[in-house]
Design an enzyme around this catalytic site. Structure first.
Site, PDB file in Angstrom:
ATOM      1  N   LYS A 155       0.801  -1.227   0.000  1.00  0.00           N
ATOM      2  CA  LYS A 155       0.000   0.000   0.000  1.00  0.00           C
ATOM      3  C   LYS A 155       0.835   1.279   0.000  1.00  0.00           C
ATOM      4  CE  LYS A 155      -4.484  -1.538   1.502  1.00  0.00           C
ATOM      5  NZ  LYS A 155      -4.316  -2.940   1.978  1.00  0.00           N
ATOM      6  N   GLU A 187      -9.787   6.911   3.897  1.00  0.00           N
ATOM      7  CA  GLU A 187     -10.640   6.016   4.678  1.00  0.00           C
ATOM      8  C   GLU A 187      -9.874   4.723   4.855  1.00  0.00           C
ATOM      9  OE1 GLU A 187     -11.134   6.024   1.280  1.00  0.00           O
ATOM     10  OE2 GLU A 187     -10.549   3.923   1.198  1.00  0.00           O
ATOM     11  N   SER A 199       1.478  -9.930  -0.815  1.00  0.00           N
ATOM     12  CA  SER A 199       1.159  -8.500  -0.724  1.00  0.00           C
ATOM     13  C   SER A 199       1.572  -7.874   0.600  1.00  0.00           C
ATOM     14  CB  SER A 199      -0.339  -8.293  -0.952  1.00  0.00           C
ATOM     15  OG  SER A 199      -1.097  -9.100  -0.073  1.00  0.00           O
TER      16      SER A 199
HETATM   17  C1  LIG Z   1      -5.179  -3.965   1.722  1.00  0.00           C
HETATM   18  C2  LIG Z   1      -4.459  -5.221   1.460  1.00  0.00           C
HETATM   19  C3  LIG Z   1      -4.859  -6.091   0.420  1.00  0.00           C
HETATM   20  C4  LIG Z   1      -6.067  -5.868  -0.436  1.00  0.00           C
HETATM   21  O1  LIG Z   1      -6.046  -4.710  -1.206  1.00  0.00           O
HETATM   22  P1  LIG Z   1      -5.811  -4.731  -2.788  1.00  0.00           P
HETATM   23  O2  LIG Z   1      -6.113  -3.325  -3.180  1.00  0.00           O
HETATM   24  O3  LIG Z   1      -6.766  -5.712  -3.376  1.00  0.00           O
HETATM   25  O4  LIG Z   1      -4.408  -5.104  -3.029  1.00  0.00           O
HETATM   26  C5  LIG Z   1      -4.092  -7.218   0.179  1.00  0.00           C
HETATM   27  N1  LIG Z   1      -3.020  -7.521   0.936  1.00  0.00           N
HETATM   28  C6  LIG Z   1      -2.613  -6.731   1.952  1.00  0.00           C
HETATM   29  C7  LIG Z   1      -1.411  -7.127   2.734  1.00  0.00           C
HETATM   30  C8  LIG Z   1      -3.319  -5.555   2.250  1.00  0.00           C
HETATM   31  O5  LIG Z   1      -2.909  -4.784   3.270  1.00  0.00           O
END
Ligand SMILES: *Cc1c(COP(=O)(O)O)cnc(C)c1O
Length: 386
Positions: free
Chosen positions: A84, A106, A372
């Site tokens: 992010k 948000e 992610s």
């Molecule tokens: C917020 C988040 C997601 C989901 O958000 P996307 O916009 O779909 O990537 C996925 N993995 C992690 C670690 C997150 O913090």
């Protein structure tokens, strides 16, 4: 394709009072983010502050288990622990170039709130983060992190007091301060140009994958790409430079919760219908009269009742295969990665990993799966499941 649309999905459905603000953002964002000045500053921060490029790691034991060459794209190693931050840095640089003085955002689980509060501290800008009162209770640690970083966390008391209500309140704030306030949206959702803006800012992920695969494999494309989807930003970043490359198959994992037919799910692509959420036309989990229904997933970051318009279109045109992954499958996958590779993934990322047993691989397949985020924030949930 009409600007801001992905097939029948997308667009900018905003209140009249925001029309001028959104239009000026639409007109300016490409010129600013494509400029050399922006790109220089952005890449330098990604390198020195975030720690990019994130490694592309050949996971040997996992590869053996699934009979392929499995590479993990390690977004979990970024500053603040997920992908992010790539987007938050880009948007705050854009806000400054547009002369904005104040940031709003948000957040549901708090991950995007923390990323935004972090870049606001870095850039010395005032920051208010809207968060449902229920989520404020559930996500104590992230609330404390945001406050320590200097952000004002604003608990929202309306509706179910979760992400959808926080989003409504953020849009209300934006309507009251359209001239001086920049709204940093955390995923490939919201009115045009946000889905495209966020995808471009996250596209550094697939740009790096190209270079890194060339080093490891002598070719710059994989056979298969895999990612989890909440709103869709880490997936968009992972596939960005490969969308038109038909040699590459795309698998996306959304949150099935307790099962797509259980009523406790966040599997928007499986269960959603065409509607408008957060200023965009896309698939939405809603009742027959168009009231948004509360999503459920064990993973707070995937708990969103909509889906990015780009991903709705990828699913609609069968460019991507979308699987609904249930809570128990995600938990099992998280433990497997932890024990085989010594990497504790975020629960969200575990939804990508849990697709591995459902796909037939050839031993020669080069697979890239984006992790992610890291799992520190999910330890309580993991230990409960142990
Ligand atoms: C917020 C988040 C997601 C989901 O958000 P996307 O916009 O779909 O990537 C996925 N993995 C992690 C670690 C997150 O913090």
């Amino acid at each position: 394709m009409k600007e801001g649309f992905y097939g029948k999905f997308g667009g900018a459905y905003v209140p009249e009072i925001l029309y001028a603000t959104v239009t000026s953002l639409q007109q300016q964002y490409r010129e600013i983010i494509d400029s050399k000045e922006f790109q220089d500053e952005y890449s330098q921060l990604l390198r020195d502050y975030v720690g990019r490029p994130s490694p592309l790691y050949l996971a040997r034991r996992m590869s053996e288990r699934y009979g392929c060459r499995l590479y993990l794209k390690r977004e979990d190693l970024n500053h603040t622990g997920a992908h992010k931050i790539n987007n938050a840095i880009g948007q705050i640089l854009l806000a400054r170039k547009m002369g904005k003085k104040r940031i709003i955002a948000e957040t549901g689980a708090g991950q995007h709130g923390v990323a935004t509060a972090t870049v606001c501290a870095l850039m010395n800008m005032p920051c208010r983060v809207y968060m449902g009162a229920t989520d404020v209770e559930r996500q104590r640690v992230n609330v404390e992190r945001m406050r320590m970083l200097g952000a004002e966390v604003y608990p929202v008391q309306s509706g179910n007091k979760t992400l959808k209500d926080a989003t409504n309140e953020a849009i209300r704030d934006w309507c009251c301060h359209p001239a001086d306030t920049f709204y940093i949206i955390g995923s490939t959702v919201g009115p045009h140009p946000y889905p495209d803006l966020v995808a471009r800012l996250q596209s550094v992920i697939s740009k790096e994958i190209k270079t890194q695969l060339m080093e490891h494999e002598g070719r710059d494309y994989p056979d298969i790409l895999m990612a989890c989807v909440g709103g869709g930003s880490n997936a968009a970043g992972t596939i960005f430079h490969y969308i038109d490359d038909m040699r590459v198959r795309i698998y996306l994992g959304e949150a099935g919760g307790k099962g797509v037919d259980s009523g406790l799910t966040a599997a928007t692509i499986h269960c959603g219908t065409l509607g408008i959420i957060h200023g965009a036309r896309t698939l939405v989990m809603q009742t027959e009269d168009g009231q948004i229904t509360e999503p459920y997933s064990i993973s707070a970051g995937l708990d969103y009742p909509g889906i990015g318009p780009m991903h709705a279109h990828l699913a609609d045109t069968h460019r991507a295969t979308v699987m609904a992954i249930n809570d128990d499958e995600a938990l099992k996958a998280a433990f497997e990665l932890t024990r085989l590779e010594g990497i504790i993934p975020a629960l969200e990322s575990a939804h990508a990993l849990a697709m591995l047993p459902k796909i037939d691989f050839k031993p020669s397949d080069v697979v890239v799966l984006t992790v992610s985020g890291r799992g520190d924030k999910d330890l309580t949930t993991y230990l409960k499941a142990l």
